[in-house]
Design a protein around this motif. Structure first.
Motif, PDB file in Angstrom:
ATOM      1  N   PRO A   1       0.788  -1.159   0.016  1.00 51.78           N
ATOM      2  CA  PRO A   1       0.074   0.078   0.038  1.00 51.78           C
ATOM      3  C   PRO A   1       0.790   1.194   0.026  1.00 51.78           C
ATOM      4  O   PRO A   1       2.001   1.219   0.515  1.00 51.78           O
ATOM      5  CB  PRO A   1      -0.904  -0.058   1.195  1.00 51.78           C
ATOM      6  N   ILE A   2       0.321   2.257  -0.525  1.00 56.29           N
ATOM      7  CA  ILE A   2       1.091   3.475  -0.675  1.00 56.29           C
ATOM      8  C   ILE A   2       0.301   4.648  -0.590  1.00 56.29           C
ATOM      9  O   ILE A   2      -0.877   4.856  -1.100  1.00 56.29           O
ATOM     10  CB  ILE A   2       1.759   3.607  -2.042  1.00 56.29           C
ATOM     11  N   ARG A   3       0.904   5.760   0.111  1.00 59.96           N
ATOM     12  CA  ARG A   3      -0.058   7.044   0.332  1.00 59.96           C
ATOM     13  C   ARG A   3       0.924   8.095   0.176  1.00 59.96           C
ATOM     14  O   ARG A   3       1.813   8.272   1.073  1.00 59.96           O
ATOM     15  CB  ARG A   3      -0.785   6.885   1.769  1.00 59.96           C
ATOM     16  N   GLN A   4       0.728   8.877  -0.943  1.00 57.34           N
ATOM     17  CA  GLN A   4       1.592  10.105  -1.101  1.00 57.34           C
ATOM     18  C   GLN A   4       0.980  11.189  -1.770  1.00 57.34           C
ATOM     19  O   GLN A   4      -0.047  10.831  -2.537  1.00 57.34           O
ATOM     20  CB  GLN A   4       2.891   9.739  -1.596  1.00 57.34           C
ATOM     21  N   HIS A   5       1.273  12.348  -1.717  1.00 54.90           N
ATOM     22  CA  HIS A   5       0.318  13.333  -2.286  1.00 54.90           C
ATOM     23  C   HIS A   5       1.330  14.618  -2.751  1.00 54.90           C
ATOM     24  O   HIS A   5       1.881  15.255  -2.053  1.00 54.90           O
ATOM     25  CB  HIS A   5      -0.600  13.968  -1.232  1.00 54.90           C
TER      26      HIS A   5
END
Ligand code: SF4
Length: 350
Positions: free
Chosen positions: A270-274
């Motif tokens: 899983p990946i979370r970046q902005h």
């Protein structure tokens, strides 16, 4: 031998053939347009008749000949294809149309059809039989099931295909190979169904080895599937002033060239970046989508940005008014993501 089995099957088909928009009536002397047959066969891969029919009508209305399709823009073809899935089929369709247009004639044999981009053994055989009356065996999932039962063949699929083809081939009647192919498809779809086959109503039941042996429901045997690996991605629903940011997927790769919500690469973890400035970010759930070789878990974040921007990384961004999103030609994965957002957005309209 071409004898009673073909006679019984064709006699049934003459009365019971499904009326499909791309079909000629059984026993007709005129052959269908190979372009129309090809279009139908490509659309029917992984898609039901009900779903494919309106797409087929629309494609033929917009591009009535293979030459017209050859001159189409890829983005337009992908837009018309949106919702059918497996977009490589649409790109191959266009590539093959251009090959045919350049050659100046439609290939008229199974062997020549196999040379076209995206045309595999089943599609080549189906077009050759239906449009050109070539004596051959078109083995789709329905026909595999009928053949495995008819000859009581318990070798697992897909390895058993050659055996099934060789068992059917002697029964193909030289006078009506196209009708024979379509009759087998119809029998598999309506009588010799995966569960509870209607053997009592079957026109070839007296010749069926599985019916005699009581093995019909256990056939065909399929080799166990390997579990699909899981990949994770994050898509950003970035809205500003009643418009949402869309990008185009890279031309090479899955959903290549299709409009999409911007987002991360798809990875094992899983990946979370902005990678942009945001006023606020809200997690908005996950869409699980099956591709052929993996399952994608696409998390979605709603993002409010202080101003519109024209790129995310090296990808140009288009801002599409919310009212025009339905016409954007989003593939099913992103259409589902959008539906998830719009269905859940009433409580937090920016
Ligand atoms: Fe299928 Fe039954 Fe007909 Fe055999 S008799 S082909 S199992 S429907």
């Amino acid at each position: 031998m071409a004898g009673s089995l073909a006679d019984d099957l064709l006699h049934w088909y003459d009365q019971a053939a499904r009326a499909l928009p791309w079909r000629q009536p059984p026993g007709g002397t005129s052959r269908p347009d190979p372009y129309a047959v090809w279009l139908a066969e490509v659309m029917l891969q992984q898609t039901t008749v009900m779903t494919a029919a309106p797409y087929w009508q629309r494609f033929l209305g917009r591009w009535p000949t293979v030459g017209a399709l050859a001159g189409a823009e890829e983005a337009e073809v992908l837009r018309e294809w949106a919702g059918l899935g497996y977009y490589a089929r649409a790109r191959n369709l266009l590539a093959a149309a251009r090959v045919i247009a350049a050659a100046g004639r439609f290939p008229d044999s199974e062997q020549a059809l196999r040379e076209l981009p995206g045309v595999g053994p089943y599609t080549a055989a189906a077009i050759a039989a239906i449009a050109f009356n070539e004596v051959t065996v078109a083995l789709d999932g329905n026909v595999e099931r009928v053949a495995a039962r008819l000859f009581d063949i318990s070798d697992p699929l897909p390895g058993a295909r050659r055996t099934l083809r060789e068992a059917l081939y002697p029964h193909v009647p030289p006078g009506r190979p196209g009708d024979f192919a379509q009759a087998l498809m119809d029998l598999g779809a309506t009588v010799c169904t995966p569960r509870a086959p209607r053997c009592r109503a079957c026109p070839i039941g007296s010749a069926c080895a599985a019916r005699a042996a009581g093995t019909a429901e256990a056939l065909p045997v399929k080799a166990p599937r390997r579990a699909r690996p899981v990949r994770h991605g994050l898509a950003w629903w970035i809205d500003h002033g009643a418009a949402v940011a869309l990008v185009r997927r890279p031309a090479n790769g899955l959903l290549g060239g299709m409009p999409a919500l911007p987002g991360t690469e798809w990875r094992a973890e899983p990946i979370r970046q902005h990678p942009f400035e945001a006023r606020w970010i809200q997690e908005a759930g996950t869409v699980v989508h099956g591709f052929t070789h993996f399952e994608l878990r696409l998390a979605i974040d709603r993002v409010q940005v202080p101003e519109r921007f024209s790129r995310i990384g090296d990808q140009p961004v288009s801002w599409i008014p919310l009212g025009r999103l339905a016409d954007a030609g989003l593939p099913t994965l992103y259409a589902r993501a959008v539906a998830r957002i719009l269905g859940a957005s009433e409580d937090r309209t920016p």
